[in-house]
Design an enzyme around this catalytic site. Structure first.
Site, PDB file in Angstrom:
ATOM      1  N   GLY A 170      34.961  40.366  48.378  1.00 59.35           N
ATOM      2  CA  GLY A 170      34.642  40.834  49.500  1.00 59.35           C
ATOM      3  C   GLY A 170      33.101  41.076  49.533  1.00 59.35           C
ATOM      4  O   GLY A 170      32.277  40.300  49.132  1.00 59.35           O
ATOM      5  N   GLY A 171      32.636  42.360  50.267  1.00 57.86           N
ATOM      6  CA  GLY A 171      31.022  42.447  50.520  1.00 57.86           C
ATOM      7  C   GLY A 171      30.346  42.688  49.257  1.00 57.86           C
ATOM      8  O   GLY A 171      29.310  42.414  49.133  1.00 57.86           O
ATOM      9  N   GLY A 404       6.851  12.643  55.650  1.00 56.77           N
ATOM     10  CA  GLY A 404       6.570  14.136  55.557  1.00 56.77           C
ATOM     11  C   GLY A 404       6.594  14.755  54.019  1.00 56.77           C
ATOM     12  O   GLY A 404       5.974  15.684  53.747  1.00 56.77           O
ATOM     13  N   ALA A 405       7.389  14.087  53.171  1.00 57.17           N
ATOM     14  CA  ALA A 405       7.583  14.762  51.898  1.00 57.17           C
ATOM     15  C   ALA A 405       6.180  14.418  51.007  1.00 57.17           C
ATOM     16  O   ALA A 405       5.978  15.568  50.156  1.00 57.17           O
ATOM     17  CB  ALA A 405       8.607  13.699  50.989  1.00 57.17           C
TER      18      ALA A 405
HETATM   19  C1  HXC Z   1      40.706  50.918  43.248  1.00 56.32           C
HETATM   20  C2  HXC Z   1      41.459  49.046  42.047  1.00 56.32           C
HETATM   21  C3  HXC Z   1      40.748  48.153  42.658  1.00 56.32           C
HETATM   22  C4  HXC Z   1      40.106  48.823  44.067  1.00 56.32           C
HETATM   23  C5  HXC Z   1      41.519  46.870  41.267  1.00 56.32           C
HETATM   24  N1  HXC Z   1      41.839  48.301  40.978  1.00 56.32           N
HETATM   25  N2  HXC Z   1      40.934  46.978  42.465  1.00 56.32           N
HETATM   26  N3  HXC Z   1      41.531  50.396  42.370  1.00 56.32           N
HETATM   27  N4  HXC Z   1      40.120  50.086  44.263  1.00 56.32           N
HETATM   28  N5  HXC Z   1      39.400  47.779  44.779  1.00 56.32           N
HETATM   29  C6  HXC Z   1      42.658  48.879  39.979  1.00 56.32           C
HETATM   30  C7  HXC Z   1      43.891  48.460  40.110  1.00 56.32           C
HETATM   31  O1  HXC Z   1      44.800  49.162  41.107  1.00 56.32           O
HETATM   32  C8  HXC Z   1      44.525  48.496  38.460  1.00 56.32           C
HETATM   33  O2  HXC Z   1      44.765  49.921  38.238  1.00 56.32           O
HETATM   34  C9  HXC Z   1      43.236  48.055  37.923  1.00 56.32           C
HETATM   35  O3  HXC Z   1      42.268  48.189  38.703  1.00 56.32           O
HETATM   36  C10 HXC Z   1      43.368  46.770  37.409  1.00 56.32           C
HETATM   37  O4  HXC Z   1      43.671  45.904  38.520  1.00 56.32           O
HETATM   38  P1  HXC Z   1      44.783  44.887  38.570  1.00 56.32           P
HETATM   39  O5  HXC Z   1      45.079  44.468  39.776  1.00 56.32           O
HETATM   40  O6  HXC Z   1      45.753  45.156  37.561  1.00 56.32           O
HETATM   41  O7  HXC Z   1      44.057  43.448  37.554  1.00 56.32           O
HETATM   42  P2  HXC Z   1      43.951  41.939  37.954  1.00 56.32           P
HETATM   43  O8  HXC Z   1      45.346  41.448  37.966  1.00 56.32           O
HETATM   44  O9  HXC Z   1      43.247  41.418  36.838  1.00 56.32           O
HETATM   45  O10 HXC Z   1      43.284  41.774  39.189  1.00 56.32           O
HETATM   46  C11 HXC Z   1      41.977  42.108  39.708  1.00 56.32           C
HETATM   47  C12 HXC Z   1      41.667  41.977  41.253  1.00 56.32           C
HETATM   48  C13 HXC Z   1      42.586  42.849  41.797  1.00 56.32           C
HETATM   49  C14 HXC Z   1      41.805  40.632  41.402  1.00 56.32           C
HETATM   50  C15 HXC Z   1      40.252  42.517  41.230  1.00 56.32           C
HETATM   51  O11 HXC Z   1      42.831  44.024  41.226  1.00 56.32           O
HETATM   52  C16 HXC Z   1      42.426  42.970  43.426  1.00 56.32           C
HETATM   53  O12 HXC Z   1      42.665  42.004  44.106  1.00 56.32           O
HETATM   54  N6  HXC Z   1      41.757  44.258  43.667  1.00 56.32           N
HETATM   55  C17 HXC Z   1      41.400  44.444  45.063  1.00 56.32           C
HETATM   56  C18 HXC Z   1      40.098  43.521  45.515  1.00 56.32           C
HETATM   57  C19 HXC Z   1      39.670  44.174  46.836  1.00 56.32           C
HETATM   58  O13 HXC Z   1      40.366  43.408  47.845  1.00 56.32           O
HETATM   59  N7  HXC Z   1      38.727  44.685  46.965  1.00 56.32           N
HETATM   60  C20 HXC Z   1      38.124  45.361  47.959  1.00 56.32           C
HETATM   61  C21 HXC Z   1      37.344  44.343  48.494  1.00 56.32           C
HETATM   62  S1  HXC Z   1      36.633  44.842  50.068  1.00 56.32           S
HETATM   63  P3  HXC Z   1      45.780  50.323  37.159  1.00 56.32           P
HETATM   64  O14 HXC Z   1      45.993  51.805  37.219  1.00 56.32           O
HETATM   65  O15 HXC Z   1      47.151  49.713  37.553  1.00 56.32           O
HETATM   66  O16 HXC Z   1      45.627  49.735  36.017  1.00 56.32           O
HETATM   67  C22 HXC Z   1      35.146  45.522  49.405  1.00 56.32           C
HETATM   68  C23 HXC Z   1      34.233  46.105  50.321  1.00 56.32           C
HETATM   69  C24 HXC Z   1      32.644  45.962  50.103  1.00 56.32           C
HETATM   70  O17 HXC Z   1      34.850  45.396  48.131  1.00 56.32           O
HETATM   71  C25 HXC Z   1      31.971  46.203  51.194  1.00 56.32           C
HETATM   72  C26 HXC Z   1      30.484  45.981  51.094  1.00 56.32           C
HETATM   73  C27 HXC Z   1      30.132  45.422  52.299  1.00 56.32           C
END
Ligand code: HXC
Length: 514
Positions: A170-171, A404-405
């Site tokens: 994401g961001g 140009g290079a």
């Molecule tokens: C809260 C989160 C989290 C999140 C993961 N966890 N991402 N909690 N907010 N964004 C937690 C899970 O619930 C889990 O908790 C633990 O972290 C480990 O995650 P898993 O999914 O079990 O691990 P894994 O299988 O290795 O996968 C990792 C991952 C996946 C690929 C990062 O968790 C995932 O896709 N997360 C969401 C990613 C995402 O979409 N983020 C938001 C992006 S938008 P438990 O308690 O079960 O251990 C963004 C906006 C930024 O970031 C803005 C800037 C402009």
């Protein structure tokens, strides 16, 4: 003070140091990854880490997250030393809520960045996070924005280095993207705006995590990453090495290391360039002959290999090298190599690192693909970067400096301080064959033996222009040197111009063609 209070402190600290707990640490290791603290240990000089904000916890109450209020809140921040020099560091802890970024967590990072800015210290960010903490909504987005702002304000003030050692989605990718150097580790690092699942849903495209945003994808295809590392230990060794080439901030010069070695005999360089102008040679081999032994530290190694950029040392002092690579696409300048070169030149200029250009370039790559993808705009970036750079700048033309290079690659006209050429230098508007076919077109078309006339005209053109002396007559080249003396001259001139002062006009900022 009572023993109990000391014990309480120790207990709290020990709890905080466990991050998300033993289970989380175990899961992290099972993923083939190190913990946030193990990474800091590999990065910093032993025993130098001083942690800040270890007792910070989030204040969120929604979605049951108030039951998960871990100390540190998922990011370890503090200061320490690399080779005895202080740096600021943050290391995201995936064992706590997936290293996701909350309001409190973002404040810890911005605090350490502010400290770095005020005190002129490099910032090293170790990224391993699920992105914005979903439970905190806009507070998390605001936290990211606060970090992006500081990344931007710190750009060109203190070096910013990012290790991506886990997911970065994401961001969240945009904070590393604004920093100066990104390190990725094979298999465990991933950077993308949207992951494979979303891509499948939106475009029906099948792609794996690695293909989409793995270390090699970003090293070779997108150019987002600057260094590909075999494993995490390799990553932190490389970051430590990079720091040795850099000043701590834009008001300093890079550390100068003692250099006491006998000067090498470089007689062989007098026969280095092949007689046949179309025969390639390895520019990296040449670089290694003229710099301090083993001092070349290449950047963006796997990307746009027709240009080489990296740091090196000349008698212990850091320089930045930009060199055409005749082994790849004859060293031609194209879109990607222009961007790669421009970014490096601007980093060196921002951080007082003198530049050495080693030139062997047949011009810009022609063709619709390049034109339509904007080789004019992107090529102009490299030109702009060399024009605006006020650090000491030396060019050595090894062989071709066409079209140009010639202008772009730090010519005298764009404020090259010392411009040298080997006797093998060919400075011309274009290669002899192309030139002869254009300016003697009628003679060739009307000739009975067209090939003979073409050969004769090529030879005429070559004799006249394929040398450095016309440019030297005008003073565009300061000297034509024997190749064996190259290192000697570089030592002399980099020493001579080390205190150079030059300015650009006062303005808010220029408008580099982005
Ligand atoms: C809260 C989160 C989290 C999140 C993961 N966890 N991402 N909690 N907010 N964004 C937690 C899970 O619930 C889990 O908790 C633990 O972290 C480990 O995650 P898993 O999914 O079990 O691990 P894994 O299988 O290795 O996968 C990792 C991952 C996946 C690929 C990062 O968790 C995932 O896709 N997360 C969401 C990613 C995402 O979409 N983020 C938001 C992006 S938008 P438990 O308690 O079960 O251990 C963004 C906006 C930024 O970031 C803005 C800037 C402009």
């Amino acid at each position: 003070m009572s023993k109990n209070k000391i014990e309480e402190l120790r207990e709290k600290r020990a709890e905080a140091q466990l991050g998300g707990g033993a289970k989380g640490i175990d899961a992290q290791h099972k993923r083939g990854k190190l913990t946030a603290r193990e990474r800091i240990d590999l990065l910093l000089d032993q025993g130098t880490f001083e942690e800040m904000d270890i007792f910070v916890r989030h204040q969120c109450r929604d979605f049951g997250i108030d039951k998960q209020r871990y100390y540190t809140d998922g990011v370890v921040t503090g200061t320490g030393k690399i080779e005895g020099r202080p740096v600021c560091v943050f290391s995201q802890d995936f064992t706590i809520l997936g290293g996701s970024l909350s309001e409190a967590y973002a404040r810890k990072i911005t605090k350490i960045m502010d400290l770095a800015m005020k005190n002129g210290l490099p910032v090293i960010g170790i990224n391993d996070s699920g992105g914005a903490r979903i439970q905190e909504g806009v507070l998390s987005l605001a936290g990211y924005a606060d970090i992006f702002l500081r990344n931007t304000l710190a750009s060109g003030v203190v070096p910013q280095i990012s290790a991506v050692v886990g997911p970065c989605a994401g961001g969240a990718v945009y904070s590393p993207a604004i920093t100066d150097f990104i390190f990725m580790v094979d298999k465990i690092s991933h950077m993308f705006i949207t992951g494979p699942n979303v891509i499948k849903a939106v475009t029906n495209e099948d792609v794996t995590f690695d293909e989409l945003g793995g270390a090699m994808a970003h090293a070779t295809k997108s150019g987002v990453s600057h260094f590909t590392c075999e494993n995490e230990a390799d990553c932190f060794i490389k970051i430590r090495k990079l720091v040795t080439y850099l000043p701590s901030n834009n008001m300093e010069i890079a550390p100068v290391y003692d250099y006491e070695h006998p000067e090498p005999d470089l007689e062989e360089l007098n026969n280095y360039v092949p007689d046949n102008p179309n025969k390639p040679y390895d520019m990296k081999e040449l670089i290694n002959k003229i710099i301090d032994p083993d001092s070349f530290f290449e950047i963006h190694k796997e990307y746009a290999e027709n240009i080489i950029v990296g740091f090196a040392r000349i008698q212990g002092r850091t320089i930045g090298i930009v060199a055409n690579q005749p082994l790849v696409l004859a060293g031609v300048l194209d879109l990607n190599s222009s961007i790669k070169g421009a970014r490096f030149v601007r980093f060196c200029d921002a951080f007082n690192i003198p530049l050495l250009v080693l030139e062997d370039v047949p011009g810009f790559l022609p063709g619709t693909d390049q034109e339509w993808r904007g080789v004019i705009r992107h090529g102009a970036k490299l030109l702009y970067a060399f024009c605006e750079a006020t650090v000491p700048k030396i060019t050595v033309i090894i062989r071709k400096a066409y079209g140009g290079a010639y202008d772009v690659m730090n010519s005298k006209h764009v404020r090259g301080d010392v411009n040298l050429a080997w006797p093998s230098a060919e400075i011309a508007v274009m290669g002899a064959k192309g030139a002869a076919e254009i300016i003697f077109k009628k003679d060739i078309v009307n000739a009975e033996d067209k090939q003979a006339v073409l050969d004769e005209k090529i030879s005429e053109f070559t004799n006249k222009f394929a040398n450095p002396y016309i440019a030297a007559e005008r003073g565009f080249i300061d000297d034509v040197i024997e190749p064996k003396d190259t290192r000697k001259k570089l030592i002399y001139y980099f020493d001579l111009i080390q205190n150079k002062v030059d300015y650009n006009p006062r303005r808010k900022h220029g408008n580099i063609p982005l």
